[in-house]
Design an enzyme around this catalytic site. Structure first.
Site, PDB file in Angstrom:
ATOM      1  N   TYR A   1       0.839  -1.210   0.000  1.00 19.31           N
ATOM      2  CA  TYR A   1       0.000   0.000   0.000  1.00 19.31           C
ATOM      3  C   TYR A   1       0.874   1.259   0.000  1.00 19.31           C
ATOM      4  O   TYR A   1       0.656   2.185  -0.782  1.00 19.31           O
ATOM      5  CB  TYR A   1      -0.901  -0.052   1.226  1.00 19.31           C
ATOM      6  CG  TYR A   1      -1.908   1.064   1.362  1.00 19.31           C
ATOM      7  CD1 TYR A   1      -3.094   1.051   0.633  1.00 19.31           C
ATOM      8  CD2 TYR A   1      -1.697   2.109   2.251  1.00 19.31           C
ATOM      9  CE1 TYR A   1      -4.034   2.064   0.787  1.00 19.31           C
ATOM     10  CE2 TYR A   1      -2.632   3.122   2.414  1.00 19.31           C
ATOM     11  CZ  TYR A   1      -3.797   3.094   1.682  1.00 19.31           C
ATOM     12  OH  TYR A   1      -4.726   4.100   1.834  1.00 19.31           O
TER      13      TYR A   1
ATOM     14  N   LYS B   1       1.130   4.310  -2.757  1.00 21.08           N
ATOM     15  CA  LYS B   1       0.851   5.713  -2.449  1.00 21.08           C
ATOM     16  C   LYS B   1       2.093   6.585  -2.662  1.00 21.08           C
ATOM     17  O   LYS B   1       1.976   7.740  -3.089  1.00 21.08           O
ATOM     18  CB  LYS B   1       0.304   5.849  -1.025  1.00 21.08           C
ATOM     19  CG  LYS B   1      -1.045   5.145  -0.802  1.00 21.08           C
ATOM     20  CD  LYS B   1      -2.149   5.662  -1.719  1.00 21.08           C
ATOM     21  CE  LYS B   1      -3.526   5.125  -1.327  1.00 21.08           C
ATOM     22  NZ  LYS B   1      -4.617   5.591  -2.223  1.00 21.08           N
TER      23      LYS B   1
HETATM   24  P1  NAP Z   1     -13.407   2.311   0.958  1.00 23.55           P
HETATM   25  O1  NAP Z   1     -14.422   2.713   1.947  1.00 23.55           O
HETATM   26  O2  NAP Z   1     -12.924   0.914   0.966  1.00 23.55           O
HETATM   27  O3  NAP Z   1     -13.889   2.701  -0.510  1.00 23.55           O
HETATM   28  C1  NAP Z   1     -13.015   2.428  -1.590  1.00 23.55           C
HETATM   29  C2  NAP Z   1     -13.664   2.830  -2.879  1.00 23.55           C
HETATM   30  O4  NAP Z   1     -12.775   2.414  -3.944  1.00 23.55           O
HETATM   31  C3  NAP Z   1     -14.994   2.164  -3.090  1.00 23.55           C
HETATM   32  O5  NAP Z   1     -15.908   3.051  -3.688  1.00 23.55           O
HETATM   33  C4  NAP Z   1     -14.656   1.043  -4.052  1.00 23.55           C
HETATM   34  O6  NAP Z   1     -15.757   0.777  -4.907  1.00 23.55           O
HETATM   35  C5  NAP Z   1     -13.511   1.638  -4.870  1.00 23.55           C
HETATM   36  N1  NAP Z   1     -12.724   0.576  -5.474  1.00 23.55           N
HETATM   37  C6  NAP Z   1     -11.983  -0.358  -4.848  1.00 23.55           C
HETATM   38  N2  NAP Z   1     -11.489  -1.234  -5.744  1.00 23.55           N
HETATM   39  C7  NAP Z   1     -11.958  -0.829  -6.962  1.00 23.55           C
HETATM   40  C8  NAP Z   1     -11.810  -1.340  -8.268  1.00 23.55           C
HETATM   41  N3  NAP Z   1     -11.115  -2.451  -8.529  1.00 23.55           N
HETATM   42  N4  NAP Z   1     -12.437  -0.689  -9.280  1.00 23.55           N
HETATM   43  C9  NAP Z   1     -13.171   0.429  -9.034  1.00 23.55           C
HETATM   44  N5  NAP Z   1     -13.329   0.947  -7.816  1.00 23.55           N
HETATM   45  C10 NAP Z   1     -12.732   0.317  -6.793  1.00 23.55           C
HETATM   46  O7  NAP Z   1     -12.122   3.230   1.123  1.00 23.55           O
HETATM   47  P2  NAP Z   1     -11.939   4.757   1.592  1.00 23.55           P
HETATM   48  O8  NAP Z   1     -11.464   4.728   2.982  1.00 23.55           O
HETATM   49  O9  NAP Z   1     -13.126   5.573   1.233  1.00 23.55           O
HETATM   50  O10 NAP Z   1     -10.682   5.127   0.685  1.00 23.55           O
HETATM   51  C11 NAP Z   1     -10.726   6.076  -0.373  1.00 23.55           C
HETATM   52  C12 NAP Z   1      -9.283   6.460  -0.692  1.00 23.55           C
HETATM   53  O11 NAP Z   1      -8.696   7.057   0.471  1.00 23.55           O
HETATM   54  C13 NAP Z   1      -8.383   5.273  -1.054  1.00 23.55           C
HETATM   55  O12 NAP Z   1      -7.523   5.628  -2.091  1.00 23.55           O
HETATM   56  C14 NAP Z   1      -7.604   5.021   0.220  1.00 23.55           C
HETATM   57  O13 NAP Z   1      -6.376   4.408  -0.044  1.00 23.55           O
HETATM   58  C15 NAP Z   1      -7.459   6.424   0.740  1.00 23.55           C
HETATM   59  N6  NAP Z   1      -7.201   6.514   2.180  1.00 23.55           N
HETATM   60  C16 NAP Z   1      -8.105   6.034   3.084  1.00 23.55           C
HETATM   61  C17 NAP Z   1      -7.823   6.122   4.435  1.00 23.55           C
HETATM   62  C18 NAP Z   1      -8.763   5.611   5.492  1.00 23.55           C
HETATM   63  O14 NAP Z   1      -8.366   5.480   6.663  1.00 23.55           O
HETATM   64  N7  NAP Z   1     -10.021   5.346   5.167  1.00 23.55           N
HETATM   65  C19 NAP Z   1      -6.618   6.714   4.876  1.00 23.55           C
HETATM   66  C20 NAP Z   1      -5.725   7.190   3.920  1.00 23.55           C
HETATM   67  C21 NAP Z   1      -6.022   7.097   2.572  1.00 23.55           C
HETATM   68  P3  NAP Z   1     -16.277  -0.683  -5.327  1.00 23.55           P
HETATM   69  O15 NAP Z   1     -15.923  -1.651  -4.248  1.00 23.55           O
HETATM   70  O16 NAP Z   1     -17.741  -0.452  -5.510  1.00 23.55           O
HETATM   71  O17 NAP Z   1     -15.581  -0.954  -6.625  1.00 23.55           O
END
Ligand code: NAP
Length: 255
Positions: free
Chosen positions: A160, A164
């Site tokens: 990961y 990033k």
């Molecule tokens: P999440 O709740 O797991 O949502 C992830 C999103 O990405 C979902 O809409 C999912 O949609 C989509 N996705 C995953 N695999 C995909 C694929 N193969 N094709 C198309 N869409 C895909 O995650 P989140 O926390 O909202 O994360 C959003 C971003 O923030 C990510 O880049 C993550 O790395 C980053 N981030 C999150 C955190 C945290 O603590 N939450 C911290 C730092 C950075 P589907 O499953 O419907 O495809």
């Protein structure tokens, strides 16, 4: 231009990936409340329907494009379909991401490859599909949702963190190549943010407690707090910010 106009995205066309839940669906809410029409991309069609309802509740138009961005041809197909529908996309938010937290010795090659494909390759392919129309109109905003793990080492985050860090590097090259055309590309790097992904990765209080203890703010982030920073980076007010990594981490990386 008024302060309201400088901080608005009224009438802009924004493509948001990972729009079916978490930060992505909140992005659809926030950007549309600030006046943008949205192309929402993800695999889960019921989540996309929820995103569309949120956008329409704000009086804006939403086009949903279901796609598995881990597939090599999907990001360019999505980009072409968005351009065919709307002519141009003013704002690209590469937010879709996956994380399979494992120690380096345990991570599988399939997991490594999928993490790089969704978190890093898809943003490149989408951006290069949409960039020519942004270049032609001499205006564009690209926001890549990265992570605090691009700056600090967290165990079980090897693949990961590599994705990033790669995304941050890609953001800088986007800036080098496209800034002359008035395109700004920036990365937003959140700390733990309360979404389904965070529940999966940090759901165990024995893991979350020590993490929160390292955040000077004393808490994790809410999705809207990440989205408001993305909104700023999509608005005219941030036109001189380019190629940066903006941490939304309550001070975690300041220590
Ligand atoms: P999440 O709740 O797991 O949502 C992830 C999103 O990405 C979902 O809409 C999912 O949609 C989509 N996705 C995953 N695999 C995909 C694929 N193969 N094709 C198309 N869409 C895909 O995650 P989140 O926390 O909202 O994360 C959003 C971003 O923030 C990510 O880049 C993550 O790395 C980053 N981030 C999150 C955190 C945290 O603590 N939450 C911290 C730092 C950075 P589907 O499953 O419907 O495809």
């Amino acid at each position: 231009m008024s302060v309201q106009d400088r901080f608005s995205v009224l009438g802009r066309k924004a493509l948001v990936t990972g729009a079916s839940r978490g930060i992505g669906i909140e992005l659809c809410r926030v950007l549309s409340e600030a006046g943008a029409d949205i192309v929402a991309v993800a695999r889960d069609e019921s989540g996309l329907a929820e995103a569309r309802a949120a956008v329409e509740a704000n009086g804006r138009v939403c086009l949903t494009l279901p796609a598995d961005l881990g597939q090599p041809d999907a990001p360019e197909r999505v980009g072409r379909e968005a351009l065919a529908a709307w002519g141009t996309i003013d704002i690209l938010v590469n937010n879709a991401g996956v994380s399979f937290p494992k120690l380096l010795v345990d991570q599988t090659i399939a997991e490594w490859d999928l993490i790089q494909a969704v978190n890093l390759r898809a943003p490149w392919l989408l951006a290069r599909t949409l960039a020519p129309a942004m270049i032609a109109q001499k205006r564009g905003k690209i926001v890549n949702v990265s992570s605090q793990t691009s700056s600090v080492a967290l165990t079980e985050h090897g693949a990961y963190a590599a994705s990033k860090n790669g995304l941050n590097g890609l953001t800088k090259v986007m800036t080098a190549e496209w800034a002359p055309f008035n395109i700004q590309a920036n990365a937003v790097c959140p700390t733990v943010t309360m979404t389904p992904m965070a529940t999966q990765v940090w759901g165990d209080p024995a893991k979350l407690g020590p993490m929160v203890a390292k955040i000077p703010a004393g808490r994790v982030a809410q999705p809207v707090e990440v989205c408001d920073v993305v909104l700023f980076l999509c608005a005219t007010a941030s036109d001189m910010i380019n190629g940066q990594e903006i941490f939304v981490d309550g001070g975690y990386t300041a220590l």
